[in-house]
Design a protein around this motif. Structure first.
Motif, PDB file in Angstrom:
ATOM      1  N   SER A  56       0.848  -1.195   0.000  1.00 21.04           N
ATOM      2  CA  SER A  56       0.000   0.000   0.000  1.00 21.04           C
ATOM      3  C   SER A  56       0.877   1.235   0.000  1.00 21.04           C
ATOM      4  O   SER A  56       2.087   1.161   0.275  1.00 21.04           O
ATOM      5  CB  SER A  56      -0.923   0.006   1.215  1.00 21.04           C
ATOM      6  N   GLY A  57       0.259   2.379  -0.301  1.00 20.77           N
ATOM      7  CA  GLY A  57       0.950   3.651  -0.221  1.00 20.77           C
ATOM      8  C   GLY A  57       1.280   4.297  -1.553  1.00 20.77           C
ATOM      9  O   GLY A  57       1.752   5.433  -1.595  1.00 20.77           O
ATOM     10  N   GLY A  58       1.060   3.592  -2.650  1.00 23.65           N
ATOM     11  CA  GLY A  58       1.340   4.164  -3.943  1.00 23.65           C
ATOM     12  C   GLY A  58       0.385   5.301  -4.277  1.00 23.65           C
ATOM     13  O   GLY A  58      -0.736   5.359  -3.783  1.00 23.65           O
ATOM     14  N   ASP A  59       0.855   6.200  -5.126  1.00 23.19           N
ATOM     15  CA  ASP A  59       0.047   7.376  -5.466  1.00 23.19           C
ATOM     16  C   ASP A  59       0.658   8.074  -6.664  1.00 23.19           C
ATOM     17  O   ASP A  59       1.734   7.692  -7.157  1.00 23.19           O
ATOM     18  CB  ASP A  59      -0.020   8.322  -4.272  1.00 23.19           C
ATOM     19  N   LEU A  60      -0.013   9.108  -7.124  1.00 21.75           N
ATOM     20  CA  LEU A  60       0.514  10.021  -8.132  1.00 21.75           C
ATOM     21  C   LEU A  60       1.207  11.163  -7.387  1.00 21.75           C
ATOM     22  O   LEU A  60       0.603  11.796  -6.506  1.00 21.75           O
ATOM     23  CB  LEU A  60      -0.618  10.568  -8.999  1.00 21.75           C
ATOM     24  N   VAL A  61       2.452  11.420  -7.735  1.00 25.50           N
ATOM     25  CA  VAL A  61       3.229  12.449  -7.055  1.00 25.50           C
ATOM     26  C   VAL A  61       4.055  13.209  -8.076  1.00 25.50           C
ATOM     27  O   VAL A  61       4.451  12.654  -9.102  1.00 25.50           O
ATOM     28  CB  VAL A  61       4.110  11.816  -5.957  1.00 25.50           C
ATOM     29  N   GLN A  62       4.317  14.464  -7.767  1.00 22.34           N
ATOM     30  CA  GLN A  62       5.120  15.274  -8.671  1.00 22.34           C
ATOM     31  C   GLN A  62       6.605  14.959  -8.506  1.00 22.34           C
ATOM     32  O   GLN A  62       7.032  14.509  -7.430  1.00 22.34           O
ATOM     33  CB  GLN A  62       4.879  16.757  -8.396  1.00 22.34           C
ATOM     34  N   PRO A  63       7.396  15.191  -9.529  1.00 26.42           N
ATOM     35  CA  PRO A  63       8.850  15.016  -9.391  1.00 26.42           C
ATOM     36  C   PRO A  63       9.375  15.826  -8.208  1.00 26.42           C
ATOM     37  O   PRO A  63       8.965  16.970  -7.991  1.00 26.42           O
ATOM     38  CB  PRO A  63       9.389  15.544 -10.719  1.00 26.42           C
ATOM     39  N   GLY A  64      10.273  15.201  -7.459  1.00 31.52           N
ATOM     40  CA  GLY A  64      10.809  15.823  -6.260  1.00 31.52           C
ATOM     41  C   GLY A  64      10.026  15.507  -4.998  1.00 31.52           C
ATOM     42  O   GLY A  64      10.483  15.819  -3.886  1.00 31.52           O
ATOM     43  N   GLY A  65       8.879  14.892  -5.156  1.00 30.74           N
ATOM     44  CA  GLY A  65       8.036  14.569  -4.016  1.00 30.74           C
ATOM     45  C   GLY A  65       8.462  13.300  -3.305  1.00 30.74           C
ATOM     46  O   GLY A  65       9.464  12.670  -3.659  1.00 30.74           O
ATOM     47  N   SER A  66       7.677  12.940  -2.299  1.00 29.91           N
ATOM     48  CA  SER A  66       7.996  11.773  -1.462  1.00 29.91           C
ATOM     49  C   SER A  66       6.772  10.881  -1.304  1.00 29.91           C
ATOM     50  O   SER A  66       5.631  11.349  -1.364  1.00 29.91           O
ATOM     51  CB  SER A  66       8.464  12.221  -0.073  1.00 29.91           C
ATOM     52  N   LEU A  67       7.031   9.612  -1.091  1.00 27.71           N
ATOM     53  CA  LEU A  67       6.001   8.644  -0.761  1.00 27.71           C
ATOM     54  C   LEU A  67       6.590   7.631   0.208  1.00 27.71           C
ATOM     55  O   LEU A  67       7.795   7.392   0.200  1.00 27.71           O
ATOM     56  CB  LEU A  67       5.515   7.892  -1.998  1.00 27.71           C
ATOM     57  N   ARG A  68       5.704   7.023   0.999  1.00 23.62           N
ATOM     58  CA  ARG A  68       6.108   5.931   1.869  1.00 23.62           C
ATOM     59  C   ARG A  68       5.232   4.731   1.574  1.00 23.62           C
ATOM     60  O   ARG A  68       4.017   4.785   1.744  1.00 23.62           O
ATOM     61  CB  ARG A  68       5.961   6.322   3.338  1.00 23.62           C
ATOM     62  N   LEU A  69       5.860   3.659   1.125  1.00 21.55           N
ATOM     63  CA  LEU A  69       5.150   2.416   0.848  1.00 21.55           C
ATOM     64  C   LEU A  69       5.222   1.490   2.061  1.00 21.55           C
ATOM     65  O   LEU A  69       6.212   1.501   2.799  1.00 21.55           O
ATOM     66  CB  LEU A  69       5.750   1.709  -0.365  1.00 21.55           C
ATOM     67  N   SER A  70       4.168   0.703   2.235  1.00 16.57           N
ATOM     68  CA  SER A  70       4.125  -0.276   3.324  1.00 16.57           C
ATOM     69  C   SER A  70       3.782  -1.643   2.760  1.00 16.57           C
ATOM     70  O   SER A  70       3.055  -1.751   1.773  1.00 16.57           O
ATOM     71  CB  SER A  70       3.067   0.117   4.366  1.00 16.57           C
ATOM     72  N   CYS A  71       4.280  -2.668   3.408  1.00 18.27           N
ATOM     73  CA  CYS A  71       3.967  -4.041   3.012  1.00 18.27           C
ATOM     74  C   CYS A  71       3.781  -4.878   4.266  1.00 18.27           C
ATOM     75  O   CYS A  71       4.712  -5.019   5.063  1.00 18.27           O
ATOM     76  CB  CYS A  71       5.076  -4.618   2.157  1.00 18.27           C
ATOM     77  N   ALA A  72       2.580  -5.406   4.423  1.00 16.49           N
ATOM     78  CA  ALA A  72       2.284  -6.290   5.543  1.00 16.49           C
ATOM     79  C   ALA A  72       2.429  -7.737   5.077  1.00 16.49           C
ATOM     80  O   ALA A  72       1.888  -8.111   4.029  1.00 16.49           O
ATOM     81  CB  ALA A  72       0.879  -6.030   6.053  1.00 16.49           C
ATOM     82  N   ALA A  73       3.154  -8.525   5.849  1.00 13.83           N
ATOM     83  CA  ALA A  73       3.387  -9.921   5.480  1.00 13.83           C
ATOM     84  C   ALA A  73       3.034 -10.830   6.645  1.00 13.83           C
ATOM     85  O   ALA A  73       3.144 -10.434   7.800  1.00 13.83           O
ATOM     86  CB  ALA A  73       4.850 -10.119   5.093  1.00 13.83           C
ATOM     87  N   PRO A  74       2.624 -12.049   6.367  1.00 12.01           N
ATOM     88  CA  PRO A  74       2.394 -13.005   7.449  1.00 12.01           C
ATOM     89  C   PRO A  74       3.682 -13.255   8.223  1.00 12.01           C
ATOM     90  O   PRO A  74       4.758 -13.309   7.653  1.00 12.01           O
ATOM     91  CB  PRO A  74       1.933 -14.266   6.716  1.00 12.01           C
ATOM     92  N   GLY A  75       3.551 -13.419   9.528  1.00 16.77           N
ATOM     93  CA  GLY A  75       4.724 -13.632  10.351  1.00 16.77           C
ATOM     94  C   GLY A  75       5.538 -14.843   9.937  1.00 16.77           C
ATOM     95  O   GLY A  75       6.758 -14.877  10.114  1.00 16.77           O
ATOM     96  N   SER A  76       4.877 -15.826   9.375  1.00 15.51           N
ATOM     97  CA  SER A  76       5.565 -17.053   8.983  1.00 15.51           C
ATOM     98  C   SER A  76       6.645 -16.814   7.940  1.00 15.51           C
ATOM     99  O   SER A  76       7.624 -17.548   7.876  1.00 15.51           O
ATOM    100  CB  SER A  76       4.546 -18.076   8.460  1.00 15.51           C
ATOM    101  N   ILE A  77       6.480 -15.802   7.099  1.00 14.08           N
ATOM    102  CA  ILE A  77       7.518 -15.533   6.107  1.00 14.08           C
ATOM    103  C   ILE A  77       8.326 -14.309   6.464  1.00 14.08           C
ATOM    104  O   ILE A  77       9.455 -14.152   6.032  1.00 14.08           O
ATOM    105  CB  ILE A  77       6.944 -15.383   4.685  1.00 14.08           C
ATOM    106  N   PHE A  78       7.763 -13.425   7.270  1.00 13.77           N
ATOM    107  CA  PHE A  78       8.470 -12.186   7.586  1.00 13.77           C
ATOM    108  C   PHE A  78       9.598 -12.422   8.571  1.00 13.77           C
ATOM    109  O   PHE A  78      10.695 -11.893   8.421  1.00 13.77           O
ATOM    110  CB  PHE A  78       7.478 -11.170   8.147  1.00 13.77           C
ATOM    111  N   ARG A  79       9.332 -13.231   9.553  1.00 16.08           N
ATOM    112  CA  ARG A  79      10.200 -13.320  10.731  1.00 16.08           C
ATOM    113  C   ARG A  79      11.622 -13.762  10.399  1.00 16.08           C
ATOM    114  O   ARG A  79      12.584 -13.254  10.976  1.00 16.08           O
ATOM    115  CB  ARG A  79       9.577 -14.276  11.743  1.00 16.08           C
ATOM    116  N   PHE A  80      11.803 -14.680   9.482  1.00 16.25           N
ATOM    117  CA  PHE A  80      13.136 -15.258   9.253  1.00 16.25           C
ATOM    118  C   PHE A  80      13.713 -14.914   7.901  1.00 16.25           C
ATOM    119  O   PHE A  80      14.753 -15.440   7.524  1.00 16.25           O
ATOM    120  CB  PHE A  80      13.056 -16.774   9.406  1.00 16.25           C
ATOM    121  N   ASN A  81      13.021 -14.053   7.167  1.00 14.87           N
ATOM    122  CA  ASN A  81      13.467 -13.773   5.819  1.00 14.87           C
ATOM    123  C   ASN A  81      13.918 -12.333   5.636  1.00 14.87           C
ATOM    124  O   ASN A  81      13.430 -11.427   6.306  1.00 14.87           O
ATOM    125  CB  ASN A  81      12.336 -14.040   4.819  1.00 14.87           C
TER     126      ASN A  81
END
Length: 119
Positions: free
Chosen positions: A7-32
């Motif tokens: 999530s977090g994608g958008d239309l932004v002007q050059p020079g701007g900023s964005l913050r993307l987020s990714c939620a993952a199940p703990g089973s794959i996040f924890r050790f990878n």
């Protein structure tokens, strides 16, 4: 099937900023390692940034100094802070578990989140 939700994608002007987020199940996040990849129109998907479970990071040359990857292990979430965005950063951004040596993606892809940098 394990799902990665970006999530977090958008239309932004050059020079701007964005913050993307990714939620993952703990089973794959924890050790990878976790990576952000992007696919620009007409191009192959490429690694943008990755971070291991102990905080080691990897960046594509094109984003060094502008993008920062981080992870919150308590929330099973990985972030991509993107500053000084350029039109060439346009694309669909995906997160995935990543091999900690080759940074190759390990799981099925989610839907991604669209980033468009345009005036």
């Amino acid at each position: 099937q394990v799902q990665l939700v970006e999530s977090g994608g958008d239309l932004v002007q050059p020079g701007g900023s964005l913050r993307l987020s990714c939620a993952a199940p703990g089973s794959i996040f924890r050790f990878n390692a976790m990576g952000w990849y992007r696919q620009a129109p007409g191009k192959e998907r490429e690694l943008v940034a990755a971070i291991t479970s102990d905080g080691r990071t990897k960046y594509a040359d094109s984003v060094k100094g502008r993008f920062t990857i981080s992870r919150d292990n308590a929330k099973n979430t990985v972030y991509l802070q993107m500053n000084t965005l350029k039109p060439e950063d346009t694309g669909v951004y995906y997160c995935n578990a990543a091999d900690r040596t080759s940074w190759a993606p390990l799981r099925s892809w989610g839907q991604g989140t669209q980033v468009t940098v345009s005036s």
